[in-house]
Motif scaffolding. Sequence first.
Motif, PDB file in Angstrom:
ATOM      1  N   GLN A  83      23.706  13.102  -5.451  1.00  0.00           N
ATOM      2  CA  GLN A  83      22.765  13.950  -6.180  1.00  0.00           C
ATOM      3  C   GLN A  83      21.506  13.171  -6.551  1.00  0.00           C
ATOM      4  OE1 GLN A  83      25.405  15.286  -9.308  1.00  0.00           O
ATOM      5  NE2 GLN A  83      25.681  17.294  -8.353  1.00  0.00           N
ATOM      6  N   LEU A  84      21.679  11.919  -6.936  1.00  0.00           N
ATOM      7  CA  LEU A  84      20.523  11.090  -7.255  1.00  0.00           C
ATOM      8  C   LEU A  84      19.675  10.848  -6.013  1.00  0.00           C
ATOM      9  CD1 LEU A  84      22.157   8.451  -9.657  1.00  0.00           C
ATOM     10  CD2 LEU A  84      20.708  10.395 -10.286  1.00  0.00           C
ATOM     11  N   VAL A  85      20.331  10.622  -4.891  1.00  0.00           N
ATOM     12  CA  VAL A  85      19.614  10.446  -3.626  1.00  0.00           C
ATOM     13  C   VAL A  85      18.806  11.697  -3.308  1.00  0.00           C
ATOM     14  CG1 VAL A  85      19.871  10.208  -1.126  1.00  0.00           C
ATOM     15  CG2 VAL A  85      21.230   8.777  -2.664  1.00  0.00           C
ATOM     16  N   ASP A  86      19.413  12.856  -3.492  1.00  0.00           N
ATOM     17  CA  ASP A  86      18.725  14.120  -3.199  1.00  0.00           C
ATOM     18  C   ASP A  86      17.506  14.311  -4.107  1.00  0.00           C
ATOM     19  OD1 ASP A  86      20.574  14.685  -1.237  1.00  0.00           O
ATOM     20  OD2 ASP A  86      21.826  15.957  -2.537  1.00  0.00           O
ATOM     21  N   ILE A  87      17.631  13.895  -5.369  1.00  0.00           N
ATOM     22  CA  ILE A  87      16.495  13.994  -6.298  1.00  0.00           C
ATOM     23  C   ILE A  87      15.341  13.128  -5.810  1.00  0.00           C
ATOM     24  CG2 ILE A  87      15.692  13.408  -8.619  1.00  0.00           C
ATOM     25  CD1 ILE A  87      18.495  14.159  -9.639  1.00  0.00           C
ATOM     26  N   ILE A  88      15.671  11.910  -5.377  1.00  0.00           N
ATOM     27  CA  ILE A  88      14.635  10.998  -4.885  1.00  0.00           C
ATOM     28  C   ILE A  88      13.980  11.543  -3.628  1.00  0.00           C
ATOM     29  CG2 ILE A  88      14.200   8.684  -3.971  1.00  0.00           C
ATOM     30  CD1 ILE A  88      16.569   7.725  -5.724  1.00  0.00           C
ATOM     31  N   LEU A  89      14.791  12.070  -2.721  1.00  0.00           N
ATOM     32  CA  LEU A  89      14.259  12.624  -1.481  1.00  0.00           C
ATOM     33  C   LEU A  89      13.348  13.826  -1.749  1.00  0.00           C
ATOM     34  CD1 LEU A  89      17.418  12.428   0.813  1.00  0.00           C
ATOM     35  CD2 LEU A  89      15.355  11.013   0.959  1.00  0.00           C
ATOM     36  N   SER A  90      13.719  14.626  -2.729  1.00  0.00           N
ATOM     37  CA  SER A  90      12.877  15.779  -3.105  1.00  0.00           C
ATOM     38  C   SER A  90      11.534  15.299  -3.642  1.00  0.00           C
ATOM     39  CB  SER A  90      13.595  16.638  -4.148  1.00  0.00           C
ATOM     40  OG  SER A  90      14.756  17.227  -3.606  1.00  0.00           O
ATOM     41  N   TYR A  91      11.579  14.244  -4.441  1.00  0.00           N
ATOM     42  CA  TYR A  91      10.347  13.687  -5.009  1.00  0.00           C
ATOM     43  C   TYR A  91       9.436  13.182  -3.882  1.00  0.00           C
ATOM     44  CZ  TYR A  91       7.239  10.607  -7.634  1.00  0.00           C
ATOM     45  OH  TYR A  91       6.127   9.983  -8.160  1.00  0.00           O
ATOM     46  N   ILE A  92      10.045  12.478  -2.932  1.00  0.00           N
ATOM     47  CA  ILE A  92       9.273  11.923  -1.816  1.00  0.00           C
ATOM     48  C   ILE A  92       8.641  13.052  -0.988  1.00  0.00           C
ATOM     49  CG2 ILE A  92       9.444  10.683   0.376  1.00  0.00           C
ATOM     50  CD1 ILE A  92      11.624   8.959  -0.930  1.00  0.00           C
ATOM     51  N   LYS A  93       9.427  14.095  -0.732  1.00  0.00           N
ATOM     52  CA  LYS A  93       8.957  15.215   0.067  1.00  0.00           C
ATOM     53  C   LYS A  93       7.773  15.926  -0.595  1.00  0.00           C
ATOM     54  CE  LYS A  93      10.542  19.448   2.341  1.00  0.00           C
ATOM     55  NZ  LYS A  93      11.700  20.339   2.595  1.00  0.00           N
ATOM     56  N   GLU A  94       7.860  16.067  -1.912  1.00  0.00           N
ATOM     57  CA  GLU A  94       6.817  16.778  -2.639  1.00  0.00           C
ATOM     58  C   GLU A  94       5.561  15.931  -2.858  1.00  0.00           C
ATOM     59  OE1 GLU A  94       8.585  18.143  -6.223  1.00  0.00           O
ATOM     60  OE2 GLU A  94       9.983  19.502  -5.226  1.00  0.00           O
ATOM     61  N   PRO A 110       0.780  -1.237   0.000  1.00  0.00           N
ATOM     62  CA  PRO A 110       0.000   0.000   0.000  1.00  0.00           C
ATOM     63  C   PRO A 110       0.811   1.287   0.000  1.00  0.00           C
ATOM     64  CG  PRO A 110       0.043  -0.948   2.195  1.00  0.00           C
ATOM     65  CD  PRO A 110       0.674  -1.961   1.286  1.00  0.00           C
ATOM     66  N   ASN A 111       2.102   1.205   0.297  1.00  0.00           N
ATOM     67  CA  ASN A 111       2.908   2.427   0.414  1.00  0.00           C
ATOM     68  C   ASN A 111       4.289   2.172  -0.190  1.00  0.00           C
ATOM     69  OD1 ASN A 111       3.396   5.092   1.174  1.00  0.00           O
ATOM     70  ND2 ASN A 111       4.072   4.536   3.236  1.00  0.00           N
ATOM     71  N   LYS A 112       4.350   2.199  -1.531  1.00  0.00           N
ATOM     72  CA  LYS A 112       5.551   1.772  -2.241  1.00  0.00           C
ATOM     73  C   LYS A 112       5.948   2.781  -3.306  1.00  0.00           C
ATOM     74  CE  LYS A 112       5.067  -1.763  -5.046  1.00  0.00           C
ATOM     75  NZ  LYS A 112       5.383  -1.414  -6.448  1.00  0.00           N
ATOM     76  N   LEU A 113       7.259   2.929  -3.490  1.00  0.00           N
ATOM     77  CA  LEU A 113       7.811   3.779  -4.540  1.00  0.00           C
ATOM     78  C   LEU A 113       8.787   2.939  -5.352  1.00  0.00           C
ATOM     79  CD1 LEU A 113       8.112   6.717  -5.689  1.00  0.00           C
ATOM     80  CD2 LEU A 113      10.109   6.928  -4.181  1.00  0.00           C
TER      81      LEU A 113
END
Length: 215
Positions: free
Chosen positions: A204-215, A133-136
């Motif tokens: 940088q890739l990690v930061d992109i993913i974290l930004s996506y999750i945050k938004e 139910p809660n997957k990326l």
Amino acid sequence: MNTKEQFVITIAREIGSGGRTVGRKLAEKLGVRYSDKELIRALREKFDLTTYGIEKLKAEKKSWLADLINKVAPVPKPEMLMDTDKKFTQSLRSEATTDAVFKAETEILKAIAEESSCVIAGRSGFFVLNGHPNKLDIFITASKPNRIKRVVRKQHLTETEAETIIDSVDEGRDNYVKRYTGKSRYDARNYDIVLNADGHTEQQLVDIILSYIKE
């Protein structure tokens, strides 16, 4: 995806893209379990196989026992250099078929995802955990020249050896995913995010993913 609730992030990646490192760094940043070597270790214990043996097994379209490999390889094949154990003797068992491996992986993946939030690398996680139910789901790719450079640097190989490994692993993984999911691992529709690692550091890739999750 809501990180305030139990979640799972799956990362499919091309060999040489840096996806494994991205997964580890992402898990560390989120403070959750990262299952990669842990899963390989569980499979080793179940089938008594080295990392190379598992990749070879998964690449087969039929039972591995239908085409027995040499139990001893005095001259290592290029792709065997991927196994950090440097062990080229495979212990073959009648239960060690691709069907058995997929079943074992499915059981292990579901158990890990049910236990706690986690980041899971590869292992057809995008499909196996489809009902979570809660997957990326993430796929990390890179150009072949850059992948070759990374494998050369990490494994201390020649460019020819690195390219041989990449081609072999790419074909084997895609055959495996197609057989058990009916999908191509390269189909972007399998994932929520597809990232090209070219020109980016792992962080940088990690930061992109974290930004996506945050938004």
